[in-house]
Design an enzyme around this catalytic site. Structure first.
Site, mmCIF file in Angstrom:
data_model
loop_
_atom_site.group_PDB
_atom_site.id
_atom_site.type_symbol
_atom_site.label_atom_id
_atom_site.label_comp_id
_atom_site.label_asym_id
_atom_site.label_seq_id
_atom_site.Cartn_x
_atom_site.Cartn_y
_atom_site.Cartn_z
ATOM 1 N N ARG A 68 17.043 44.033 34.831
ATOM 2 C CA ARG A 68 18.266 44.774 34.484
ATOM 3 C C ARG A 68 18.474 44.573 33.002
ATOM 4 O O ARG A 68 18.281 43.451 32.496
ATOM 5 C CB ARG A 68 19.453 44.183 35.246
ATOM 6 C CG ARG A 68 20.771 44.877 34.914
ATOM 7 C CD ARG A 68 21.954 44.136 35.506
ATOM 8 N NE ARG A 68 22.446 43.115 34.607
ATOM 9 C CZ ARG A 68 23.079 42.014 34.998
ATOM 10 N NH1 ARG A 68 23.270 41.762 36.281
ATOM 11 N NH2 ARG A 68 23.516 41.132 34.114
ATOM 12 N N HIS A 119 63.053 43.598 53.428
ATOM 13 C CA HIS A 119 61.606 43.578 53.690
ATOM 14 C C HIS A 119 61.313 42.917 55.035
ATOM 15 O O HIS A 119 60.528 43.429 55.833
ATOM 16 C CB HIS A 119 60.876 42.812 52.581
ATOM 17 C CG HIS A 119 60.865 43.537 51.273
ATOM 18 N ND1 HIS A 119 59.760 43.573 50.455
ATOM 19 C CD2 HIS A 119 61.811 44.259 50.638
ATOM 20 C CE1 HIS A 119 60.038 44.279 49.373
ATOM 21 N NE2 HIS A 119 61.293 44.697 49.460
HETATM 22 O O1 LIG Z 1 25.092 40.779 31.758
HETATM 23 C C1 LIG Z 1 26.105 41.419 31.971
HETATM 24 O O2 LIG Z 1 26.121 42.373 32.754
HETATM 25 C C2 LIG Z 1 27.407 41.109 31.270
HETATM 26 C C3 LIG Z 1 27.327 40.165 30.137
HETATM 27 C C4 LIG Z 1 28.699 39.683 29.864
HETATM 28 O O3 LIG Z 1 29.138 38.715 30.428
HETATM 29 C C5 LIG Z 1 29.607 40.513 29.057
HETATM 30 O O4 LIG Z 1 29.163 41.356 28.298
HETATM 31 O O5 LIG Z 1 30.821 40.272 29.176
#
Ligand SMILES: O=C(O)CCC(=O)C(=O)O
Ligand SMILES: CC(=O)SCCNC(=O)CCNC(=O)[C@H](O)C(C)(C)COP(=O)(O)OP(=O)(O)OC[C@H]1O[C@@H](n2cnc3c(N)ncnc32)[C@H](O)[C@@H]1OP(=O)(O)O
Ligand SMILES: [Mg+2]
Length: 460
Positions: A135, A291
């Site tokens: 990913r 309520h």
């Molecule tokens: O790897 C990720 O999808 C998010 C990385 C992360 O923690 C961010 O950009 O806040």
């Protein structure tokens, strides 16, 4: 609707100030997450420290043995050494992140847009060459130049990433914009799947996650109790409930959410506020007289779904906001019969003491006895409460036994003490059969030598 959860409690969640998980805790949390059915577990960034590495190793082993079924991911910078460390652990997928906004390119990476594309391409294909799924995370994607984001996605896809995470790293999205963004990228890249990683800086992480799903995202990043950098990300329990309510989709076993929430509350040391949705103490507790009168006729008047769906129970509290329907119901539950005029007088006494916060049953009985001049005998409570004193084997670590005891169903509180016994366990059961089962579970915990059980007869 195709949507699943990536739980990042062990990676993003451990980025919460003050939170550190031990290897044992990481393994236990991963197992609990797999058991409730999360699609993916982001188990940590193995290049960060030896304990995270060890935790991921143990989790991957459990995956191979079939004890854990979720896909296991390792986080990685766009750096060959990080990728190698994740690859040697044989995680199912490596998640490579790289900041792509102008701010990140300039202030963090000190590279041009072109150079960044090369780094992304090289590192994604390097990870792919290890025979693992990849990913790519476009960190700070929501503040990046949009045309550049499209180029980044294309670059990562061409290099072999079959998933892209769109990270709202500082939580600046809002739902209409999120929906549009995901609609556009999913239509431009139909052969890639997209994740939403939404931070909660403006309190809109859950709303943005839902909008992303409407736009075509298929994985939502969440953490138990919403842990994460600063104010955290999407709380698992809240987004799971929202997906059920709005789209009828059950992404995890909803009735198990309180157990997982307590586990992570305990190990993270971050207390859950009582008004936290779904798993907070007050999530299904009502107060105002109107309520309570409503829920006594039909709980859906003031509940979006039944608490039982989430393994919870409904309750109400009594104070100056109380009305006569609530009071009548409470006395009926106690097995005490009061006339309408007696109830009115008790209610008047409650209204005349506006600073009292929570009336307990004993307080109400005392008020009713004052009003009626009778000695009122309440029905014995339906729930049995007991105190189990536990002696441990001399060679065990008492805290380890305490931890094991605290996750037994029916155990409400566990305390290490000095004296003849080592641990006191407060338990609650609906009948003696259940109480026996709880005591059996306590006795079967490794390290427990003997127990002594005392029933609670009266509480003041
Ligand atoms: O790897 C990720 O999808 C998010 C990385 C992360 O923690 C961010 O950009 O806040
Ligand atoms: C938004 C997010 O949450 S992304 C996830 C963030 N996760 C983490 O930071 C994990 C915890 N971090 C750590 O343990 C450490 O920061 C480490 C091991 C990753 C790196 O430590 P160090 O080498 O001592 O560097 P330090 O943390 O001070 O600075 C970060 C370095 O990584 C580089 N870097 C930052 N992000 C990336 C990235 N995505 N890809 C490649 N390099 C990166 C920075 O440019 C900087 O490099 P420099 O040393 O050449 O200036
Ligand atoms: Mg994050």
């Amino acid at each position: 609707m195709k949507v699943g959860i990536l739980d990042s409690t062990l990676r993003e969640g451990e980025q919460t100030p003050g939170v550190v998980f031990t290897v044992e805790q990481r393994v236990e949390i991963a197992k609990a997450l797999s058991d409730i059915g999360v699609t993916m577990i982001e188990a940590g960034h193995p290049a960060v420290s030896a304990d995270i590495y060890e935790g991921i190793k143990r989790i991957v082993k459990m995956k191979k043995e079939g004890i854990i079924t979720s896909e296991i991911l390792g986080h990685s910078r766009a750096v060959k050494r990080d990728i190698e460390v994740a690859a040697e652990l044989e995680v199912d997928r490596i998640a490579i992140f790289y900041g792509i906004s102008d701010i990140h390119l300039k202030a963090k990476h000190h590279v041009t847009k072109e150079e960044a594309l090369n780094i992304i391409s090289e590192t994604v294909s390097y990870a792919k060459s290890h025979g693992v799924k990849v990913r790519f995370t476009a960190e700070d994607a929501t503040r990046a130049d949009y045309q550049y984001l499209l180029e980044v996605i294309k670059t990562a896809k061409d290099a072999g990433a079959d998933r892209i995470s769109i990270a709202d790293t500082v939580g600046v999205l809002y739902p209409p914009k999120t929906r549009e963004l995901f609609k556009d990228i999913t239509s431009r890249f139909p052969d890639v799947e997209f994740d939403i990683h939404a931070h909660n800086d403006l309190g809109m992480a859950v709303a943005n996650a839902l909008a992303a799903v409407e736009g075509g995202a298929t994985i939502i990043h969440a953490t138990v109790n919403g842990l994460g950098e600063r104010v955290g990300i999407v709380p698992l329990q809240v987004v799971a409930a929202a997906l059920k309510y709005h789209f009828g989709v059950e992404v995890v076993k909803l009735e198990k959410l309180p157990e997982v929430a307590s586990l992570v509350e305990k190990y993270s040391g971050i207390p859950m506020p009582p008004n936290f949705p779904i798993t907070g103490d007050y999530a299904f507790v009502h107060k105002a007289g109107i309520h309570v009168a409503g829920i006594l006729n039909d709980p859906s008047t003031y509940e979006f779904m039944s608490p039982q769906t989430f393994g919870r129970n409904r309750d109400y509290v009594i104070d100056k906001y109380t009305g006569k329907h609530a009071l009548k119901d409470r006395f009926e539950k106690l097995g005490v019969k009061l006339s309408d005029s007696e109830l009115d007088q008790v209610l008047a006494k409650i209204k005349a003491n506006p600073s009292a916060r929570f009336y307990r049953d004993v307080d109400l009985l005392e008020l009713a006895e004052n009003v009626t001049g009778r000695i009122l005998k309440p029905r014995p409570p339906e729930n049995i409460q007991a105190i189990v004193s536990v002696k441990c084997d001399s060679n065990v670590y008492t805290t380890a036994v305490t931890r094991r005891l605290s996750v037994i169903q029916g155990v409400k509180e566990v305390m290490e003490i000095s004296g003849d016994y080592d641990i006191i366990v407060k338990v609650e059961a609906k009948d003696t059969n259940e109480l026996n089962q709880i005591i059996e579970s306590i006795r079967s915990v490794k390290g427990v030598r003997s127990t002594l059980t005392s029933l609670v007869l009266k509480k003041l």
